[in-house]
Design a protein around this motif. Structure first.
Motif, PDB file in Angstrom:
ATOM      1  N   GLY A  88      34.783  46.424  34.857  1.00 53.01           N
ATOM      2  CA  GLY A  88      34.155  45.487  35.784  1.00 53.01           C
ATOM      3  C   GLY A  88      32.683  45.343  35.455  1.00 53.01           C
ATOM      4  O   GLY A  88      32.292  45.447  34.295  1.00 53.01           O
ATOM      5  N   ALA A  89      31.878  45.108  36.481  1.00 51.61           N
ATOM      6  CA  ALA A  89      30.445  44.890  36.271  1.00 51.61           C
ATOM      7  C   ALA A  89      29.649  45.605  37.354  1.00 51.61           C
ATOM      8  O   ALA A  89      30.104  45.715  38.495  1.00 51.61           O
ATOM      9  CB  ALA A  89      30.142  43.399  36.313  1.00 51.61           C
ATOM     10  N   GLU A  90      28.472  46.076  36.960  1.00 51.36           N
ATOM     11  CA  GLU A  90      27.535  46.593  37.944  1.00 51.36           C
ATOM     12  C   GLU A  90      26.802  45.410  38.561  1.00 51.36           C
ATOM     13  O   GLU A  90      26.353  44.520  37.817  1.00 51.36           O
ATOM     14  CB  GLU A  90      26.511  47.482  37.244  1.00 51.36           C
ATOM     15  N   LYS A 100      37.785  41.354  41.199  1.00 52.80           N
ATOM     16  CA  LYS A 100      36.816  40.637  42.037  1.00 52.80           C
ATOM     17  C   LYS A 100      36.088  39.577  41.233  1.00 52.80           C
ATOM     18  O   LYS A 100      35.709  38.533  41.748  1.00 52.80           O
ATOM     19  CB  LYS A 100      35.798  41.623  42.604  1.00 52.80           C
ATOM     20  N   LEU A 101      35.883  39.845  39.953  1.00 49.47           N
ATOM     21  CA  LEU A 101      35.149  38.901  39.103  1.00 49.47           C
ATOM     22  C   LEU A 101      36.025  37.732  38.649  1.00 49.47           C
ATOM     23  O   LEU A 101      35.519  36.751  38.109  1.00 49.47           O
ATOM     24  CB  LEU A 101      34.599  39.629  37.863  1.00 49.47           C
ATOM     25  N   GLY A 102      37.338  37.875  38.853  1.00 48.15           N
ATOM     26  CA  GLY A 102      38.263  36.795  38.478  1.00 48.15           C
ATOM     27  C   GLY A 102      38.662  36.804  37.018  1.00 48.15           C
ATOM     28  O   GLY A 102      39.023  35.773  36.452  1.00 48.15           O
ATOM     29  N   PHE A 103      38.601  37.989  36.380  1.00 44.91           N
ATOM     30  CA  PHE A 103      38.943  38.090  34.945  1.00 44.91           C
ATOM     31  C   PHE A 103      40.192  38.923  34.717  1.00 44.91           C
ATOM     32  O   PHE A 103      40.242  39.736  33.809  1.00 44.91           O
ATOM     33  CB  PHE A 103      37.797  38.744  34.160  1.00 44.91           C
ATOM     34  N   GLY A 104      41.184  38.796  35.542  1.00 44.85           N
ATOM     35  CA  GLY A 104      42.404  39.601  35.352  1.00 44.85           C
ATOM     36  C   GLY A 104      42.486  40.690  36.399  1.00 44.85           C
ATOM     37  O   GLY A 104      42.032  40.508  37.533  1.00 44.85           O
ATOM     38  N   THR A 105      43.048  41.814  36.002  1.00 41.36           N
ATOM     39  CA  THR A 105      43.212  42.888  36.990  1.00 41.36           C
ATOM     40  C   THR A 105      42.850  44.231  36.394  1.00 41.36           C
ATOM     41  O   THR A 105      42.978  44.442  35.189  1.00 41.36           O
ATOM     42  CB  THR A 105      44.660  42.936  37.524  1.00 41.36           C
ATOM     43  N   ASN A 106      42.376  45.129  37.251  1.00 40.14           N
ATOM     44  CA  ASN A 106      42.176  46.509  36.793  1.00 40.14           C
ATOM     45  C   ASN A 106      43.183  47.449  37.446  1.00 40.14           C
ATOM     46  O   ASN A 106      43.025  48.664  37.399  1.00 40.14           O
ATOM     47  CB  ASN A 106      40.735  46.985  37.003  1.00 40.14           C
ATOM     48  N   ARG A 107      44.241  46.878  38.043  1.00 36.48           N
ATOM     49  CA  ARG A 107      45.290  47.701  38.669  1.00 36.48           C
ATOM     50  C   ARG A 107      46.651  47.244  38.166  1.00 36.48           C
ATOM     51  O   ARG A 107      46.997  46.071  38.318  1.00 36.48           O
ATOM     52  CB  ARG A 107      45.275  47.521  40.183  1.00 36.48           C
ATOM     53  N   LEU A 108      47.422  48.157  37.605  1.00 37.85           N
ATOM     54  CA  LEU A 108      48.793  47.832  37.192  1.00 37.85           C
ATOM     55  C   LEU A 108      49.745  48.801  37.869  1.00 37.85           C
ATOM     56  O   LEU A 108      49.544  50.034  37.817  1.00 37.85           O
ATOM     57  CB  LEU A 108      48.924  47.918  35.665  1.00 37.85           C
ATOM     58  N   PRO A 109      50.777  48.277  38.526  1.00 36.90           N
ATOM     59  CA  PRO A 109      51.671  49.152  39.290  1.00 36.90           C
ATOM     60  C   PRO A 109      52.628  49.906  38.386  1.00 36.90           C
ATOM     61  O   PRO A 109      53.049  49.407  37.335  1.00 36.90           O
ATOM     62  CB  PRO A 109      52.449  48.168  40.169  1.00 36.90           C
TER      63      PRO A 109
END
Ligand SMILES: O=C(O)c1cccc(C(=O)CC[C@H]2O[C@@H](n3cnc4c(=O)[nH]cnc43)[C@H](O)[C@@H]2O)c1
Length: 218
Positions: A88-90, A100-109
């Motif tokens: 993500g980003a600081e 949140k930034l709209g560039f995909g996901t950082n969570r995969l189930p």
């Protein structure tokens, strides 16, 4: 046709522990992914491409750091999801994940049914096992401040390791379900190499893998 499961570990010692646990159970292949999310994603994707549709499930397995009061040393964490914790980003308001930034996901189930069946089977067998989020980081946490920040950013986080999200991304690319199984070797927090219990964690990883075949759909 018999099911085929691909298990990715970071290093040889983890692979050997998994193989001991599986003790020749048919349908499993165990491969070394390397350390870190990039190596894990590349190695897993390459293995899946070579296999040309042969696998039904992809597993990330290995040792991990456990979050205090959730996953003690020697226990097993079965991931409910794998989270790329620093993707993500600081911002002036704090960390913003790629979601949140709209560039995909950082969570995969993870596959919810297999994950909960495995955690239950381990608990029934008397092993300390927890099902919860596992963080993937490129940098091992080495301070109480970072451990607290991660626990606050990801409530319920059970463990951190370095490969799960990479393996999960490769599985997702090939449309396959994913599982992450971690044996806790150290606490997430201030760096203390003398406190690592790698032997205990590898023994727990071996034990956990003796229950994997029985919880998979036939
Ligand atoms: O040098 C250190 O302080 C240090 C502390 C913990 C682990 C390491 C490693 O290099 C092991 C990386 C390897 O093991 C997994 N792992 C185990 N514990 C953790 C952890 O607390 N945080 C992240 N990864 C961990 C990881 O998946 C790698 O495969 C060094």
């Amino acid at each position: 046709m018999t099911r085929k499961i691909l298990i990715m570990t970071a290093v040889e010692a983890e692979k050997e522990a998994v193989l001991r646990g599986l003790s020749g159970e048919p349908g499993f292949e165990v491969a070394i992914a390397g350390v870190g999310p990039a190596a894990a994603a590349a190695s897993t994707a390459a293995a899946l491409a070579r296999a040309d549709g042969r696998y039904d499930l992809v597993v990330s397995a290995g040792i991990a750091g456990g979050f205090a009061d959730v996953a003690p040393i020697g226990s097993i964490v079965v991931a409910s999801e794998s989270i790329a914790a620093d993707l993500g980003a600081e911002t002036p308001e704090g960390f913003a994940s790629v979601d949140k930034l709209g560039f995909g996901t950082n969570r995969l189930p993870a596959d919810a049914e297999i994950a909960s069946r495995l955690a239950e089977a381990l608990r029934r067998a008397g092993m300390p096992a927890h099902c919860g989020p596992v963080l993937t980081l490129s940098t091992v946490t080495g301070s109480a401040a970072t451990a607290e920040a991660l626990a606050a950013r990801y409530p319920g986080a059970a463990a951190e390791a370095m490969e799960g999200f990479g393996v999960a991304e490769a599985a997702r690319l090939f449309g396959l379900p994913f599982l992450e199984v971690r044996a806790i070797s150290n606490a997430v927090g201030p760096r203390d190499r003398d406190a690592w219990k790698i032997g205990d964690a590898l023994a727990a990883l071996e034990a956990a893998n003796t229950y994997l075949a029985e919880v998979l759909p036939s």
